[in-house]
Scaffold this motif. Structure first.
Motif, PDB file in Angstrom:
ATOM      1  N   UNK A  43       0.807  -1.125  -0.066  1.00 25.87           N
ATOM      2  CA  UNK A  43       0.149  -0.073  -0.054  1.00 25.87           C
ATOM      3  C   UNK A  43       0.837   1.142  -0.021  1.00 25.87           C
ATOM      4  N   UNK A  44       2.012   1.272   0.838  1.00 25.16           N
ATOM      5  CA  UNK A  44       2.812   2.350   0.926  1.00 25.16           C
ATOM      6  C   UNK A  44       3.432   2.855  -0.538  1.00 25.16           C
ATOM      7  N   UNK A 306       7.938  12.141  -8.065  1.00 21.24           N
ATOM      8  CA  UNK A 306       8.365  11.262  -6.863  1.00 21.24           C
ATOM      9  C   UNK A 306       8.395  12.030  -5.787  1.00 21.24           C
ATOM     10  N   UNK A 307       8.828  13.308  -5.630  1.00 25.26           N
ATOM     11  CA  UNK A 307       8.804  14.065  -4.483  1.00 25.26           C
ATOM     12  C   UNK A 307       7.439  14.290  -3.902  1.00 25.26           C
ATOM     13  N   UNK A 308       6.428  14.562  -4.827  1.00 27.94           N
ATOM     14  CA  UNK A 308       4.971  14.762  -4.200  1.00 27.94           C
ATOM     15  C   UNK A 308       4.411  13.568  -3.721  1.00 27.94           C
ATOM     16  N   UNK A 309       4.831  12.307  -4.499  1.00 29.77           N
ATOM     17  CA  UNK A 309       4.400  11.012  -4.118  1.00 29.77           C
ATOM     18  C   UNK A 309       4.822  10.580  -2.645  1.00 29.77           C
ATOM     19  N   UNK A 310       6.103  10.870  -2.315  1.00 29.79           N
ATOM     20  CA  UNK A 310       6.738  10.608  -1.090  1.00 29.79           C
ATOM     21  C   UNK A 310       5.940  11.365   0.054  1.00 29.79           C
ATOM     22  N   UNK A 311       5.741  12.822  -0.354  1.00 33.80           N
ATOM     23  CA  UNK A 311       5.068  13.352   0.569  1.00 33.80           C
ATOM     24  C   UNK A 311       3.753  12.721   1.070  1.00 33.80           C
ATOM     25  N   UNK A 312       3.006  12.554   0.148  1.00 33.38           N
ATOM     26  CA  UNK A 312       1.559  11.918   0.328  1.00 33.38           C
ATOM     27  C   UNK A 312       2.029  10.618   0.861  1.00 33.38           C
ATOM     28  N   UNK A 313       2.827   9.764   0.512  1.00 30.61           N
ATOM     29  CA  UNK A 313       3.249   8.520   1.062  1.00 30.61           C
ATOM     30  C   UNK A 313       3.210   8.896   2.718  1.00 30.61           C
ATOM     31  N   UNK A 314       4.001   9.797   2.881  1.00 28.25           N
ATOM     32  CA  UNK A 314       4.413  10.014   4.498  1.00 28.25           C
ATOM     33  C   UNK A 314       2.960  10.333   5.386  1.00 28.25           C
ATOM     34  N   UNK A 315       1.997  11.014   4.448  1.00 24.87           N
ATOM     35  CA  UNK A 315       0.733  11.314   5.235  1.00 24.87           C
ATOM     36  C   UNK A 315      -0.188  10.153   5.304  1.00 24.87           C
ATOM     37  N   UNK A 316      -0.208   9.241   4.172  1.00 23.26           N
ATOM     38  CA  UNK A 316      -1.140   8.354   4.064  1.00 23.26           C
ATOM     39  C   UNK A 316      -0.760   7.036   4.570  1.00 23.26           C
TER      40      UNK A 316
END
Length: 364
Positions: A43-44, A306-316
Motif C-alpha cells: 500500500x505504501x 516522486x517528491x510529491x508521491x513521497x510526501x503523500x506517502x508520508x501522510x497516508x
C-alpha cells in the motif's frame, strides 16, 4: 542522415537510457527500504507511485512543484554550463521573493502593474545577488561555492528577520505577511487548483534559456568558456566577464522563481522558510539533465512526481517522507558516475542495434 545514425540522437538516447535505468534502480532500492520499514509495504509503495494522480488537488500540487523545479534546475544548469559551481540559487530566490513582496504590499500591489512589476523587480534583485559571487570570483579569486553558500545563509536569515520584525501583522504571532491583493496573485488556469501562471512562466523560461545558449553569440561564448576557458581566452573571449554574466543570468532566474513562489496560488504571501529547500534541489535536476535546458523540465516532471508521491506517502502511510532522500542520493550517484546497465552487451545483441548490427552489415 537518419535519426538512428544522427550522433545527437544517439547521445540523447544514451542519456535518456542512463536516467531511466538510474530511476529504475532507485525505485527498486526504495521498494526494498519500504518493505523493511512499513507494516503494509504494498500500500505504501502504491501510494508513492499513484498518489499524485489521485485527485485534481494532488495533481495541481505536482504541477506546481514541476514549475518550481524547472526554474531552479534552469538556474543551476546555466551556471554549470559555464563550469562554475555557484550554489547561490536559494539566496537569489529569497531576495527575489522579498522584492516582489515589497511591490505586492505597496499601493502598486492592487493594480494591474502588480504582477509584471513584481516579476521584473524580483529578477533584477536576483540578478544583482547572482552578480556578487561572480564578481568576487573574477576580481578577487574568491571560491564561488563558499561565497554563494554564505550569501544563501545571509539572504535566508535577513528575509526571515524582516518577516518577523516588520512584514508580519503585529500582535498576531504569524510567521508570514498578510495575504497579497488579488491583483498580485497568479490567476488559476483551472478553477480551485494550483494550476496557475507558474507553469507557463517555467515553459517560457526553458525556451528563453535554450535560445540564449544555442542561438546567440553570448551562449556560444559561455559554452566555449565552459568547455575550455584557456582556449576561449586565446580566441579573444573574456572568460571572466562571461562567467560573471552567466551567474548574473542564473540569478535572474532564481529571482524569477522567488516571484513565482510568493505570487503563486500556493502562497500568495511571503512566509519564513517558504521554499522548503526545494530551490536547492535544482542541483539534482541540473545534474540528471546534464545541464541541457530542454531536458530540465522532463527531469523536473519525473522528480516532482516522486517528491510529491513521497510526501503523500508520508501522510497516508507509516513510511516517512525522508525516503525520497534515498531516491535522490542513488539517482545522483548513478547519473553522475560512469554507470552502465548490467549486461548491456546482451541487450544490444538481443535487440539487434548498435555494434551488433554493424558486424552483421559488414558480413553481407
Amino acid at each position: 542522415m537518419s535519426l538512428r545514425t544522427d550522433p545527437r540522437f544517439k547521445a540523447a538516447g544514451k542519456e535518456i537510457g542512463r536516467a531511466v535505468a538510474a530511476l529504475a534502480v532507485a525505485l527498486l532500492v526504495t521498494f526494498v527500504v519500504v518493505l523493511l520499514t512499513s507494516q503494509d509495504p504494498i500500500k505504501a509503495f502504491g501510494t508513492l507511485l499513484t498518489a499524485p494522480f489521485s485527485s485534481m488537488r494532488t495533481t495541481g500540487l505536482w504541477i506546481d512543484e514541476v514549475a518550481k523545479l524547472t526554474l531552479t534546475g534552469l538556474a543551476f544548469a546555466l551556471v554549470f554550463q559555464a563550469r562554475q559551481f555557484s550554489m547561490g540559487v536559494q539566496g537569489q530566490v529569497y531576495v527575489g521573493a522579498l522584492f516582489a513582496t515589497f511591490i505586492a504590499l505597496s499601493p502598486l500591489g492592487a493594480t494591474l502593474l502588480a504582477l509584471p512589476l513584481g516579476i521584473l523587480v524580483a529578477m533584477l534583485a536576483g540578478a544583482a545577488y547572482g552578480f556578487i559571487p561572480g564578481y568576487a570570483k573574477a576580481r578577487f579569486g574568491a571560491n564561488e561555492i563558499v561565497s554563494s553558500l554564505m550569501l544563501n545563509y545571509l539572504a535566508i536569515k535577513v528575509v526571515n528577520y524582516l518577516i518577523r520584525a516588520h512584514l508580519a501583522p503585529t500582535g498576531t504571532g504569524q510567521l508570514m505577511t498578510e495575504k497579497f491583493p488579488a491583483q498580485s496573485i497568479f490567476p488559476a488556469l483551472l478553477p480551485n487548483t494550483r494550476f496557475d501562471l507558474g507553469i507557463v512562466i517555467a515553459v517560457l523560461s526553458v525556451a528563453a534559456v535554450w535560445f540564449l545558449l544555442y542561438r546567440t553569440r553570448w551562449g556560444l561564448k559561455l559554452r566555449l568558456v565552459g568547455h575550455n576557458a584557456r582556449f576561449a581566452e586565446y580566441a579573444g573571449i573574456p572568460s571572466s566577464l562571461t562567467m560573471i554574466s552567466a551567474m548574473t543570468a542564473a540569478g535572474a532566474i532564481g529571482g524569477l522563481l522567488g516571484a513565482v513562489y510568493v505570487h503563486g496560488r500556493a502562497f500568495g504571501r511571503l512566509a519564513i522558510d517558504f521554499d522548503g529547500n526545494l530551490a536547492f534541489e535544482g542541483i539534482l535536476v541540473a545534474i540528471v539533465a546534464r545541464d541541457r535546458p530542454l531536458v530540465v523540465p522532463i527531469v523536473a516532471l519525473f522528480y516532482g512526481y516522486l517528491r510529491q508521491g513521497a510526501q503523500l506517502m508520508a501522510i497516508r502511510s507509516d513510511v516517512p517522507s525522508e525516503v525520497i532522500s534515498i531516491v535522490q542520493a542513488i539517482i545522483i550517484l548513478l547519473v553522475a558516475s560512469s554507470f552502465t546497465i548490467p549486461g548491456k552487451a546482451f541487450w544490444v545483441r538481443l535487440f539487434r542495434f548498435g555494434p551488433a548490427r554493424t558486424v552483421e552489415a559488414a558480413g553481407k
